[in-house]
Design a protein around this motif. Structure first.
Motif: not given
Length: 117
Positions: A31-33, A35, A61-62, A94
């Motif tokens: 998961f690249d989001q 923060i 995370v977002k 996700k």
């Protein structure tokens, strides 16, 4: 991504810091989001024979904050358990984001599988 590691009743050595960073880097793979990641490593010294090593992580995370904790007699084992739990939580989050709450009803699948003759 902001990454913070704190120790409670514990000194964070460079090898321990690198071990945590390496283990938690696989979260970004799924998961690249991400923060912000905050890790707390602590030792509970209430009873010497029952020393517990705790590892906690809070990942922003977002759309959600994910909190996971693990404890074990060995700190490295606690970190391994923590990363496994966190990995499952991030993948589940996700999947929820990708599905957007859409679920195919079971009866519609059965109706489409059977073609009238």
């Amino acid at each position: 991504m902001n990454f913070k590691i704190r120790g409670h009743h514990l000194d964070i050595t460079p090898p321990l810091h690198q071990y945590v960073v390496d283990k938690l880097s696989r979260v970004v793979r799924h998961f690249d989001q991400v923060i912000d990641v905050t890790v707390l490593l602590s030792v509970d010294n209430q009873k010497e024979k029952d020393r517990r090593q705790y590892a906690e992580v809070n990942v922003r995370v977002k759309g959600k904050d994910i909190f996971v904790q693990a404890h074990h007699q060995d700190l490295y084992a606690a970190i391994d358990e923590l990363t496994d739990k966190l990995d499952r939580s991030v993948v589940r989050h996700k999947d929820r984001l990708q599905n957007h709450g859409r679920v195919i009803p079971k009866h519609s699948v059965a109706l489409t599988a059977e073609a009238p003759e």
